[in-house]
Scaffold this motif. Sequence first.
Motif, PDB file in Angstrom:
ATOM      1  N   LEU A 195       9.327  -8.429   4.647  1.00 20.56           N
ATOM      2  CA  LEU A 195       9.765  -7.147   4.403  1.00 20.56           C
ATOM      3  C   LEU A 195       9.098  -6.510   3.043  1.00 20.56           C
ATOM      4  CD1 LEU A 195      13.798  -7.908   5.147  1.00 20.56           C
ATOM      5  CD2 LEU A 195      12.181  -6.499   6.152  1.00 20.56           C
ATOM      6  N   ILE A 196       8.821  -7.213   2.088  1.00 18.10           N
ATOM      7  CA  ILE A 196       8.186  -6.674   0.847  1.00 18.10           C
ATOM      8  C   ILE A 196       6.783  -6.226   1.419  1.00 18.10           C
ATOM      9  CG2 ILE A 196       7.269  -7.540  -1.271  1.00 18.10           C
ATOM     10  CD1 ILE A 196       9.348  -9.160  -1.893  1.00 18.10           C
ATOM     11  N   THR A 197       6.257  -6.986   2.361  1.00 13.32           N
ATOM     12  CA  THR A 197       4.787  -6.189   2.626  1.00 13.32           C
ATOM     13  C   THR A 197       5.079  -4.824   3.281  1.00 13.32           C
ATOM     14  OG1 THR A 197       3.942  -8.524   3.282  1.00 13.32           O
ATOM     15  CG2 THR A 197       3.051  -6.715   4.432  1.00 13.32           C
ATOM     16  N   VAL A 198       6.111  -4.790   4.110  1.00 14.77           N
ATOM     17  CA  VAL A 198       6.198  -3.508   4.713  1.00 14.77           C
ATOM     18  C   VAL A 198       6.698  -2.327   3.626  1.00 14.77           C
ATOM     19  CG1 VAL A 198       7.828  -2.051   6.099  1.00 14.77           C
ATOM     20  CG2 VAL A 198       6.885  -4.239   6.821  1.00 14.77           C
ATOM     21  N   LEU A 199       7.424  -2.712   2.647  1.00 13.98           N
ATOM     22  CA  LEU A 199       7.768  -1.814   1.650  1.00 13.98           C
ATOM     23  C   LEU A 199       6.766  -1.579   0.611  1.00 13.98           C
ATOM     24  CD1 LEU A 199      11.528  -3.158   0.892  1.00 13.98           C
ATOM     25  CD2 LEU A 199      10.965  -1.288   2.051  1.00 13.98           C
ATOM     26  N   LEU A 200       5.876  -2.397   0.159  1.00 10.32           N
ATOM     27  CA  LEU A 200       4.811  -2.334  -0.876  1.00 10.32           C
ATOM     28  C   LEU A 200       3.617  -1.614  -0.279  1.00 10.32           C
ATOM     29  CD1 LEU A 200       5.187  -5.584  -3.090  1.00 10.32           C
ATOM     30  CD2 LEU A 200       5.861  -3.305  -3.707  1.00 10.32           C
ATOM     31  N   PRO A 210      -0.599   9.038   1.525  1.00 11.86           N
ATOM     32  CA  PRO A 210       0.730   8.117   2.016  1.00 11.86           C
ATOM     33  C   PRO A 210       0.694   6.842   1.723  1.00 11.86           C
ATOM     34  CG  PRO A 210      -1.071   8.246   3.587  1.00 11.86           C
ATOM     35  CD  PRO A 210      -1.544   9.042   2.680  1.00 11.86           C
ATOM     36  N   THR A 211       0.001   6.294   1.102  1.00 11.50           N
ATOM     37  CA  THR A 211      -0.276   4.843   0.612  1.00 11.50           C
ATOM     38  C   THR A 211       0.484   4.446  -0.585  1.00 11.50           C
ATOM     39  OG1 THR A 211      -2.290   4.860  -0.221  1.00 11.50           O
ATOM     40  CG2 THR A 211      -2.145   4.270   2.145  1.00 11.50           C
ATOM     41  N   ALA A 212       1.133   3.491  -0.945  1.00  8.57           N
ATOM     42  CA  ALA A 212       1.959   3.215  -2.037  1.00  8.57           C
ATOM     43  C   ALA A 212       0.725   2.471  -3.179  1.00  8.57           C
ATOM     44  CB  ALA A 212       2.702   1.944  -1.791  1.00  8.57           C
ATOM     45  N   PRO A 213       1.067   2.378  -4.361  1.00  8.54           N
ATOM     46  CA  PRO A 213       0.136   2.035  -5.190  1.00  8.54           C
ATOM     47  C   PRO A 213      -0.154   0.465  -5.343  1.00  8.54           C
ATOM     48  CG  PRO A 213       1.951   2.448  -6.496  1.00  8.54           C
ATOM     49  CD  PRO A 213       2.268   2.984  -5.052  1.00  8.54           C
ATOM     50  N   TYR A 214       0.612  -0.288  -4.642  1.00 10.78           N
ATOM     51  CA  TYR A 214       0.483  -1.662  -4.443  1.00 10.78           C
ATOM     52  C   TYR A 214      -0.023  -1.953  -3.211  1.00 10.78           C
ATOM     53  CZ  TYR A 214       3.288  -1.748  -8.643  1.00 10.78           C
ATOM     54  OH  TYR A 214       3.550  -1.702  -9.668  1.00 10.78           O
TER      55      TYR A 214
END
Length: 182
Positions: free
Chosen positions: A65-70, A90-94
């Motif tokens: 779940l953290i993989t999908v969120l980060l 569209p990508t997150a900073p992490y």
Amino acid sequence: MEVYYAYNYATAGWMALQSVPLLLFPRMIVTMLSPEVRESTLPNHIALEIYFSRSLGFAVITLGLITVLLTGSIPLQTTFSDTSSNLEDPTAPYALPTLVITTTYHALVSFYCYTMWNDIGNFGFGISCIIGSLLAGSGIWCVLFATSDGRISRKTGADKRTSGFPFKNVEADKRKAGKKRL
């Protein structure tokens, strides 16, 4: 970018699939993976095995779940403001660190499963090795090719980071020669 998002969802799905038996059937998993047939006589050992199995199941599902969120596969917002300015990236900073960590995880787990498959010959280790290798390979592909937009020339539409080695770029040499004449 579709491969990148597919990798993220496949990683989360594979981790969820691995955690379901750990959460629902911990005693069966421990019995199947035990090298010798044994009878658990002490209830404390059974409780300890069940605890570790379920804790690992929760940890694996949380990592998925953290993989999908980060990675930005599911866009998260802290306010209800207009998001039209964030549509360019569209990508997150992490995203890249998470991608590298999950790729390393898949590579290490597939290597471990390969060594266990060679040692024991269990079919489950072989399947885990193949799926982990596929996910590690697609993660490496994403790290190499899906993490940068490149430097695309507005005039020619070509990537500016390319070179002529080992083949010559005849068109670029013609343009350079034409500019020198002016």
